[in-house]
Design an enzyme around this catalytic site. Structure first.
Site, PDB file in Angstrom:
ATOM      1  N   LYS A  13       0.073   3.748  12.607  1.00  0.00           N
ATOM      2  CA  LYS A  13      -1.349   3.970  12.899  1.00  0.00           C
ATOM      3  C   LYS A  13      -2.127   2.655  12.785  1.00  0.00           C
ATOM      4  O   LYS A  13      -2.955   2.343  13.627  1.00  0.00           O
ATOM      5  CB  LYS A  13      -1.957   4.992  11.926  1.00  0.00           C
ATOM      6  N   ARG A  88      -7.343  13.182   5.800  1.00  0.00           N
ATOM      7  CA  ARG A  88      -6.030  13.588   5.284  1.00  0.00           C
ATOM      8  C   ARG A  88      -5.960  15.045   4.862  1.00  0.00           C
ATOM      9  O   ARG A  88      -4.884  15.526   4.518  1.00  0.00           O
ATOM     10  CB  ARG A  88      -5.656  12.742   4.055  1.00  0.00           C
ATOM     11  N   ARG A 127      10.786  -3.305   6.186  1.00  0.00           N
ATOM     12  CA  ARG A 127       9.508  -3.995   5.959  1.00  0.00           C
ATOM     13  C   ARG A 127       9.474  -4.619   4.558  1.00  0.00           C
ATOM     14  O   ARG A 127       9.047  -5.751   4.389  1.00  0.00           O
ATOM     15  CB  ARG A 127       8.356  -2.988   6.133  1.00  0.00           C
ATOM     16  N   ARG A 139       3.498  -4.026  -1.674  1.00  0.00           N
ATOM     17  CA  ARG A 139       2.510  -3.032  -2.130  1.00  0.00           C
ATOM     18  C   ARG A 139       3.124  -2.120  -3.180  1.00  0.00           C
ATOM     19  O   ARG A 139       4.275  -1.696  -3.026  1.00  0.00           O
ATOM     20  CB  ARG A 139       2.048  -2.192  -0.931  1.00  0.00           C
ATOM     21  N   ARG A 150       4.780  10.323  -0.460  1.00  0.00           N
ATOM     22  CA  ARG A 150       3.645  10.275   0.466  1.00  0.00           C
ATOM     23  C   ARG A 150       3.933  11.092   1.730  1.00  0.00           C
ATOM     24  O   ARG A 150       3.039  11.702   2.295  1.00  0.00           O
ATOM     25  CB  ARG A 150       3.307   8.817   0.813  1.00  0.00           C
TER      26      ARG A 150
END
Ligand code: AMP
Length: 199
Positions: A13, A88, A127, A139, A150
């Protein structure tokens, strides 16, 4: 043009939102970015949301309402904006409708990036490896366990938005597993259609 990009964490996104910012000149509103800025600044709100975010859970709808209502009023949002991972829950979707209605505006379209969860986990691993290799910080919520959490939160809390927007006739689906360029082309075709209809 007011649009929502919908899809699980890691669906791309953010990548697509950045591109739309460049091509259409409307801002990207990412509550994830806003919340990370709060968390990293150590503000009272940042302290409140840190544990929730680091655990891969959702912050409250009230916090999101405060962040978004303030942001949407900024002059750069006058021509439209992209809600990137910013809606969300069904509660948040209703809140956005309310806030926009007060401003005599409405959501134009919701684009769902349809993806495969296992492939997303592989992408995440690549990543993280690239980030480590380049010496940049990873992160805190970018690890497999939190990532899977998540995804589960997405399925439970956010996926109900799909029938919600389908019923409103606003949902459009794009294959998020295609290349970045192909996803971009599919999104552009949808946005062109809406721009032409508005003229
Ligand atoms: P993101 O970068 O969009 O995946 O967001 C990172 C984290 O911020 C999420 O895992 C949530 O903890 C929090 N977050 C971001 N946007 C929202 C939202 N609209 N509602 C609730 N929590 C959010």
């Amino acid at each position: 043009m007011i649009l929502i990009l919908l899809g699980p964490p890691g669906a791309g996104k953010g990548t697509q939102a950045h591109r739309i910012v460049e091509s259409r000149g409307i801002p990207q509103l990412s509550t994830g970015d806003m919340l990370r800025a709060e968390r990293d600044s150590g503000s009272p709100l940042g302290k409140k949301v840190k544990a929730i975010m680091d655990g891969g859970n959702l912050v409250s709808d009230e916090v999101i309402e405060k962040l978004l209502t303030a942001r949407i009023k900024q002059p750069d949002c006058a021509r439209g904006f992209i809600l990137d991972g910013a809606v969300r829950t069904v509660g948040q979707a209703k809140m956005i409708d309310r806030v926009l209605k007060k401003q005599k505006r409405a959501l134009d379209v919701v684009i769902e990036l349809v993806v495969d969860e296992d492939e997303l986990v592989n992408r995440l691993k690549r990543r993280v490896a690239d980030t480590i290799a380049s010496g940049k910080p990873v992160r805190p919520d970018d690890n497999e366990e939190t990532f899977r959490k998540r995804q589960a939160v997405y399925r439970q809390e956010t996926a109900p938005l799909i029938p919600f927007y389908q019923e409103q006739g606003k949902l459009r689906k794009v294959d998020g597993m295609a290349s970045v360029a192909e996803v971009a082309a599919a999104i552009d075709a949808i946005l062109d259609e809406f721009s032409a209809a508005k003229r």
